[in-house]
Write a protein that holds these residues in place. Structure first.
Motif, short mmCIF file in Angstrom:
data_model
loop_
_atom_site.label_atom_id
_atom_site.label_comp_id
_atom_site.label_asym_id
_atom_site.label_seq_id
_atom_site.Cartn_x
_atom_site.Cartn_y
_atom_site.Cartn_z
N ARG A 45 0.84 -1.20 0.00
CA ARG A 45 0.00 0.00 0.00
C ARG A 45 0.87 1.25 0.00
N HIS A 46 0.52 2.21 -0.86
CA HIS A 46 1.26 3.46 -0.99
C HIS A 46 0.37 4.64 -0.61
N ALA A 47 0.88 5.49 0.30
CA ALA A 47 0.19 6.71 0.71
C ALA A 47 -1.21 6.42 1.25
N MET A 48 -1.43 5.22 1.72
CA MET A 48 -2.69 4.82 2.37
C MET A 48 -3.86 4.68 1.40
N VAL A 49 -3.66 4.92 0.10
CA VAL A 49 -4.82 5.00 -0.79
C VAL A 49 -4.74 4.08 -2.00
N THR A 50 -3.57 3.57 -2.33
CA THR A 50 -3.45 2.74 -3.54
C THR A 50 -2.37 1.70 -3.34
N ASN A 51 -2.26 0.78 -4.28
CA ASN A 51 -1.26 -0.28 -4.21
C ASN A 51 -0.18 -0.10 -5.27
N VAL A 52 1.06 -0.38 -4.89
CA VAL A 52 2.17 -0.45 -5.82
C VAL A 52 2.56 -1.92 -5.96
N ARG A 53 2.74 -2.35 -7.20
CA ARG A 53 3.11 -3.74 -7.46
C ARG A 53 4.48 -3.80 -8.13
N GLY A 54 5.22 -4.81 -7.81
CA GLY A 54 6.54 -4.98 -8.41
C GLY A 54 6.88 -6.45 -8.55
N THR A 55 7.90 -6.72 -9.34
CA THR A 55 8.40 -8.08 -9.51
C THR A 55 9.92 -8.08 -9.41
N PHE A 56 10.47 -9.26 -9.22
CA PHE A 56 11.91 -9.47 -9.25
C PHE A 56 12.22 -10.28 -10.51
N GLY A 57 12.87 -9.65 -11.46
CA GLY A 57 13.06 -10.27 -12.77
C GLY A 57 14.07 -11.39 -12.80
N GLU A 58 14.97 -11.44 -11.83
CA GLU A 58 16.01 -12.47 -11.83
C GLU A 58 15.89 -13.32 -10.57
#
Length: 209
Positions: A48-61
């Motif tokens: 959760r970012h700034a209490m209002v939305t989600n940030v998604r990420g991946t690890f490519g290696e």
């Protein structure tokens, strides 16, 4: 289709009813050593970012291995290594912050690792694998709930199995404590992070006699 043992009840006789444990030969055939295919697998996170939305990420290696036991789920194991510097959230500046000393400190701690210590069937195609997750030289237990997506032979003759699942952690438990307060209350980055796993693994060829 359950990956491991499946219980069946024999028809009762006039004097007794017998319950036996049978192993599906097709499932038993999945027993073996597997290598995770990074080109068709994904290890990521949501926060959760700034209490209002989600940030998604991946690890490519990343790389890893599975050992599946179709007769005894407790005999199955998993091992994964993730290269921290391969993090990708779609924003280069944010990725740079994540690999810095404020968060992962990838130069000093280049890998995140998971080593299983226990595997169990929860029912049907649902499983739980418990092990040790290490981030920044901090090792803590982690339980990952997984669903077995099935098996197939691809066009190149590789025998594959697929799993997907997730686990929730508190990043502060692994020393990832950076944050910033918001003027409206709350913080920039939540402590809770959801780790996600979408795994395709290829079975090793049987040794030649």
């Amino acid at each position: 289709m359950a990956l491991f043992n499946r219980k069946t009840n024999n028809a009762p006789s006039a004097t007794t009813a017998v319950a036996t444990t049978a192993v599906d030969p097709a499932l038993a055939a999945l027993t073996g050593d597997y290598t995770i295919d990074p080109a068709h697998s994904s290890i990521g996170f949501t926060v959760r970012h700034a209490m209002v939305t989600n940030v998604r990420g991946t690890f490519g290696e990343h790389e890893g291995s599975l050992k599946l036991d179709g007769h005894n789920p407790a005999g199955s194991t998993a091992s994964i290594e993730v290269k921290i510097a391969s993090v990708d959230t779609g924003i280069a500046d944010r990725d740079g912050h994540l690999v810095s000393g404020d968060f992962f400190d990838a130069e000093k701690f280049p890998l995140m690792t998971f080593r299983s210590t226990r595997a169990e069937q929860l029912g049907g195609d649902r499983y739980r694998i418990t092990g040790d997750l290490t981030i920044k030289d901090v090792t803590r237990p982690l339980a990952i709930d997984l669903e077995f997506n099935g098996s197939a032979t691809d066009v190149y003759g590789n025998e594959r199995v697929g799993f997907e699942g997730s686990a929730d952690i508190l990043r502060s438990d692994w020393g990832l404590t950076w944050n910033a307060a918001l003027e409206t209350g709350g913080v920039m980055v939540s402590d809770k992070v959801r780790l996600t796993f979408d795994i395709s693994a290829i079975k090793a060829a049987a040794p030649q006699a």
